[in-house]
Motif scaffolding. Structure first.
Motif, PDB file in Angstrom:
ATOM      1  N   VAL A  71      -8.204  29.697  17.999  1.00  0.00           N
ATOM      2  CA  VAL A  71      -8.263  31.011  17.363  1.00  0.00           C
ATOM      3  C   VAL A  71      -6.897  31.429  16.858  1.00  0.00           C
ATOM      4  O   VAL A  71      -6.767  32.035  15.783  1.00  0.00           O
ATOM      5  CB  VAL A  71      -8.808  32.061  18.351  1.00  0.00           C
ATOM      6  CG1 VAL A  71      -8.767  33.452  17.741  1.00  0.00           C
ATOM      7  CG2 VAL A  71     -10.222  31.700  18.777  1.00  0.00           C
ATOM      8  N   LEU A  72      -5.852  31.117  17.630  1.00  0.00           N
ATOM      9  CA  LEU A  72      -4.496  31.505  17.256  1.00  0.00           C
ATOM     10  C   LEU A  72      -3.951  30.670  16.108  1.00  0.00           C
ATOM     11  O   LEU A  72      -3.175  31.171  15.282  1.00  0.00           O
ATOM     12  CB  LEU A  72      -3.580  31.381  18.477  1.00  0.00           C
ATOM     13  CG  LEU A  72      -2.135  31.837  18.304  1.00  0.00           C
ATOM     14  CD1 LEU A  72      -2.073  33.305  17.925  1.00  0.00           C
ATOM     15  CD2 LEU A  72      -1.340  31.576  19.575  1.00  0.00           C
ATOM     16  N   ALA A  73      -4.339  29.405  16.052  1.00  0.00           N
ATOM     17  CA  ALA A  73      -3.797  28.493  15.039  1.00  0.00           C
ATOM     18  C   ALA A  73      -4.009  28.981  13.607  1.00  0.00           C
ATOM     19  O   ALA A  73      -3.061  28.944  12.796  1.00  0.00           O
ATOM     20  CB  ALA A  73      -4.388  27.092  15.235  1.00  0.00           C
ATOM     21  N   PRO A  74      -5.212  29.447  13.219  1.00  0.00           N
ATOM     22  CA  PRO A  74      -5.357  29.938  11.831  1.00  0.00           C
ATOM     23  C   PRO A  74      -4.446  31.112  11.507  1.00  0.00           C
ATOM     24  O   PRO A  74      -3.967  31.239  10.374  1.00  0.00           O
ATOM     25  CB  PRO A  74      -6.841  30.345  11.770  1.00  0.00           C
ATOM     26  CG  PRO A  74      -7.506  29.565  12.831  1.00  0.00           C
ATOM     27  CD  PRO A  74      -6.491  29.449  13.934  1.00  0.00           C
ATOM     28  N   LEU A  75      -4.191  31.975  12.504  1.00  0.00           N
ATOM     29  CA  LEU A  75      -3.290  33.098  12.262  1.00  0.00           C
ATOM     30  C   LEU A  75      -1.874  32.615  11.986  1.00  0.00           C
ATOM     31  O   LEU A  75      -1.176  33.166  11.122  1.00  0.00           O
ATOM     32  CB  LEU A  75      -3.304  34.040  13.469  1.00  0.00           C
ATOM     33  CG  LEU A  75      -4.642  34.719  13.776  1.00  0.00           C
ATOM     34  CD1 LEU A  75      -4.526  35.575  15.027  1.00  0.00           C
ATOM     35  CD2 LEU A  75      -5.091  35.571  12.601  1.00  0.00           C
TER      36      LEU A  75
END
Length: 218
Positions: A71-75
């Motif tokens: 979830v954090l990676a795309p941000l």
């Protein structure tokens, strides 16, 4: 489901196209692993040496691991673009926590009698850390490094899924989108082999370093 022979044949046939992807993933994994390890050790040293820091910031470290990396990676990609920086950040986030926790546990394993003896001899806090606590924490630190070494490969693959031109993650994504299940399994086996390879390197380094340090402490 492709059989083992079909997977092996596909791996041999795809060797020329696989090599650039493997080299890209290895380079990214090594860079991210070193950054994550450095950050993990620095955080552990600061939390151990500065009074009150561990009680204040240790819960935040635990909370940082509760955020799903997928979830954090795309941000991170949105904030920092498709360059190397977000990929290194993803791998570092995966790697630093095991090193930090293992190092903190290792620092506490120093025999109390040795610390008291060094204090009676007039040793400073810095001398206690580098001559006693740091050598005795090496087995624990290497335990964290083994975990991080295996996590770093998966972290590199995840970062490549989200935006890269080369890498095992890219090769796997292309194979999956074209329904080449045999190539997907080839990618999986390569990831497993890379994880085992990096784990073996850490084990070898541990046998060399801990043995040398233990002789120095004696």
């Amino acid at each position: 489901m492709p059989g083992p022979i079909a997977i092996l044949k596909e791996g041999i046939q795809s060797y020329d196209s696989l090599v650039p992807h493997v080299l890209s993933t290895v380079q990214l994994t090594i860079s991210g692993f070193f950054v994550g390890t450095f950050l993990g050790l620095m955080i552990a040293i600061v939390l151990h040496l500065i009074p009150g820091f561990k009680e204040a910031f240790y819960p935040l470290l635990i909370l940082s691991q509760n955020v799903p990396i997928i979830v954090l990676a795309p941000l991170l990609i949105i904030w920092f673009g498709f360059g190397v920086l977000p990929k290194l950040m993803i791998i570092s986030l995966v790697c630093f926590f095991p090193v930090t926790v293992s190092a903190l546990d290792g620092f506490r394993q120093t025999p109390t009698e040795l610390i008291n003896y060094m204090k009676m001899a007039g040793a400073t806090k810095s001398q206690l850390f580098w001559k006693i606590e740091c050598p005795y924490s090496l087995p624990s630190i290497f335990s964290g490094l083994k975990i991080s070494a295996t996590y770093s490969v998966m972290g590199a693959v995840i970062s490549e899924w989200l935006g890269a031109k080369t890498g095992i993650g890219v090769f796997m994504t292309l194979a999956s989108s074209s329904f080449r299940t045999d190539r997907v399994f080839v990618s999986i086996f390569i990831i497993m082999l890379l994880s085992m390879f990096f784990f073996g390197l850490i084990v070898l380094l541990e046998r060399m370093t801990v043995k040398w340090k233990s002789k120095g402490v004696k």
